[in-house]
Scaffold this active site. Structure first.
Site, PDB file in Angstrom:
ATOM      1  N   CYS A  31       0.830  -1.212  -0.335  1.00  0.00           N
ATOM      2  CA  CYS A  31      -0.170  -0.133  -0.046  1.00  0.00           C
ATOM      3  C   CYS A  31       1.271   0.633  -0.025  1.00  0.00           C
ATOM      4  O   CYS A  31       1.966   1.455   0.146  1.00  0.00           O
ATOM      5  CB  CYS A  31      -0.980  -0.227   1.181  1.00  0.00           C
ATOM      6  SG  CYS A  31      -1.718   1.542   1.545  1.00  0.00           S
TER       7      CYS A  31
ATOM      8  N   CYS B 291       0.359   3.440   3.629  1.00  0.00           N
ATOM      9  CA  CYS B 291       0.697   2.668   4.797  1.00  0.00           C
ATOM     10  C   CYS B 291       1.456   1.982   4.626  1.00  0.00           C
ATOM     11  O   CYS B 291       2.551   1.396   5.811  1.00  0.00           O
ATOM     12  CB  CYS B 291      -0.829   2.379   5.448  1.00  0.00           C
ATOM     13  SG  CYS B 291      -1.315   0.468   4.983  1.00  0.00           S
TER      14      CYS B 291
ATOM     15  N   ASP C 156      24.881  25.785  49.358  1.00  0.00           N
ATOM     16  CA  ASP C 156      26.398  25.219  49.713  1.00  0.00           C
ATOM     17  C   ASP C 156      27.356  23.497  50.733  1.00  0.00           C
ATOM     18  O   ASP C 156      26.083  23.819  51.420  1.00  0.00           O
ATOM     19  CB  ASP C 156      26.983  26.240  49.961  1.00  0.00           C
ATOM     20  CG  ASP C 156      27.103  27.454  49.224  1.00  0.00           C
ATOM     21  OD1 ASP C 156      26.794  27.539  47.882  1.00  0.00           O
ATOM     22  OD2 ASP C 156      27.165  28.622  49.860  1.00  0.00           O
TER      23      ASP C 156
HETATM   24 ZN   LIG Z   1      -2.397   1.472   3.380  1.00  0.00          ZN
END
Ligand SMILES: [Zn+2]
Length: 505
Positions: free
Chosen positions: A79, A82, A316
């Site tokens: 794809c 993604c 200190d």
């Molecule tokens: Zn996808």
């Protein structure tokens, strides 16, 4: 109706995207079902929790234009949106089992968990190019749609897998505690970053000394939105091309987010420094320090990799911290065990038994990172009360000392003290002495106890002995130009509400 844009004006009053079937046909060649749906602006979380078949069936029944779309597989599809992260390869039960096994292998204790997805930073460019494609087909809806209105791959992955992981772990998915970082890489996307750099040369110049990746999400979005959409089509690879391969999971890193422990400490020694103190490689004072004494048992118990100690100011080495103690925070990095209130009170008791003549700790409490950050802000607001033993070069009467009470909220100028010049810039700082009172010691006409409350950041020793006239006014000038020196100094109180009261709102 499942399509839910946040910019409703962009949708026609019927809620139907014109040319929906044409849009589907253009995207289906390159995107998986879930990426098509996110580019259609579907933000309904439950939509993404169903199977591919059910999702397609829902689309078919909701939109007459999609009545005849073919079923789309979600299985290991390459794809372009993604890169495979949303396909079954990285979302099915077998993949979730790998995550669960990795967490179990690490034997980390946790109350909640979260998952972070790291994608190549240039992946946002692809979202943008598909948005341009959508705008070409349906200009009315997409031309003005900002990228933020498209759910990200990370959002969808969490919607698809978050609840299932909650069931597997038996814990809540929350943005704190343990984090499982899934780091995805894709060689083709790396090559696309070269094109991006060529097209937007000025935006991605690496600044001198910059160590982080120049391609951040925000720097890329800034570059993409700096030119018109027409120009973008010429600068990016447009129309987007098909990807040839899936991304790969480069690493799965399980870490426990830092935890923050707040409390207050007292220091009863004039040889114990607040943090390890070295001069020319040689340790000064005792062979331990406040921060080491306070963090040692916390580190042992939590098996944290390291700690960072922060306090509201510091005294200190020769100054005691008395009264209600000084506020501090310990940040524990990558702890493997969870601290409960019971464990904390047990650790507090053990610290106080270690060496009661050196330090004492109180109010050990777990706080959030946001609360921990507030400690630094409180620094400027706080008042501090001190007690000092001082000596004069000539006899004094109690009446002369009583005059000091008359000075209220007196502003003094402090030129950077000589003793800290090596680490602080040379500057004159204005500080406020809120009040003071002095009392001659019994049987003495030259040694007196001084109690004084000042604004945080005031140098008390210098206010007493004048630091060769670098602090004006000072105790010497206020007492008719006598020579005054300081024998010992203790902090009585740091006026800060700490640890913060639990927020029950
Ligand atoms: Zn996808």
């Amino acid at each position: 109706m499942i399509i839910n844009y946040s910019i409703r004006d962009l949708i026609s009053f019927t809620g139907v995207i014109p040319k929906l079937s044409e849009l589907w046909a253009s995207l289906t060649d390159q995107l998986c079902l879930w990426c098509i749906c996110r580019h259609l602006g579907i933000t309904n979380i439950s939509f993404y929790k169903q199977s591919c078949q059910d999702a397609v069936a829902e689309l078919r029944s909701s939109y007459s234009e999609l009545k005849h779309v073919e079923h789309k597989s979600c299985d290991k599809e390459v794809c372009g949106g993604c890169y495979g992260v949303l396909t079954t390869h990285f979302t099915d039960n077998d993949f979730l089992t790998k995550i669960v096994e990795e967490v179990e292998r690490r034997k980390i204790e946790y109350e909640h968990f979260c998952c972070s997805i790291a994608l190549p930073s240039t992946s946002v460019v692809r979202d943008y190019t598909y948005l341009l494609l959508c705008a070409d087909i349906c200009p009315g809806v997409y031309s003005y749609l900002p990228l933020e209105n498209i759910p990200t791959v990370k959002d969808i992955w969490k919607w698809m897998c978050g609840a299932r992981l909650e069931r597997r772990f038996g814990k809540k998915f929350a943005l704190t505690h343990m984090d499982i970082l899934l780091n995805f890489q894709h060689a083709e996307l790396d090559r696309e970053s070269n094109k991006l750099e060529e097209s937007f040369r000025d935006h991605f110049k690496k600044r001198k000394g910059q160590s982080t990746d120049k391609f951040t999400h925000s720097s890329i979005v800034r570059a993409l939105t700096s030119v018109s959409r027409e120009k973008l089509r010429t600068l990016l690879t447009y129309p987007p091309h098909r990807l040839r391969e899936m991304c790969r999971l480069q690493s799965m890193v399980v870490t426990h987010n830092p935890v923050y422990v707040a409390g207050r400490y007292n220091k009863y020694s004039r040889e114990l420094s607040q943090s390890p103190w070295f001069i020319d490689g040689e340790r000064k004072g005792l062979d331990t320090s406040v921060s080491e004494l306070l963090s040692q048992l916390l580190l042992e118990y939590t098996q944290a990799k390291s700690q960072n100690f922060t306090s509201s100011g510091r005294e200190d080495i020769d100054v005691q911290m008395l009264g209600s103690g000084r506020p501090f925070t310990i940040q524990l990095l990558e702890p493997e065990r969870v601290l409960s209130p019971d464990v904390l009170s047990d650790i507090e008791r053990k610290i106080n038994q270690m060496d009661p003549l050196l330090v004492r700790v109180s109010d050990l409490t777990l706080i959030s990172r946001e609360e921990a950050d507030k400690l630094k802000d409180l620094e400027a607001e706080k008042r501090k009360t001190y007690t000092a033993v001082c000596v004069s070069d000539g006899d004094l009467s109690q009446g002369e000392l009583d005059i000091l009470c008359e000075h209220r909220d007196m502003v003094i100028d402090q030129l950077t003290p000589i003793r800290v010049l090596h680490r602080r810039a040379l500057a004159t700082r204005q500080r406020t002495v809120h009040w003071m009172k002095a009392k001659l010691q019994c049987n003495s006409s030259r040694i007196f106890d001084l109690e004084i409350e000042t604004q945080g950041g005031t140098y008390i020793k210098e206010f007493v002995h004048s630091d060769f006239g670098r602090t004006v006014p000072n105790l010497c000038t206020l007492l008719s130009n006598r020579q005054i020196d300081i024998i010992s100094l203790d902090v009585l109180s740091v006026h800060v509400e700490w640890p913060p009261a639990p927020d029950n709102s």
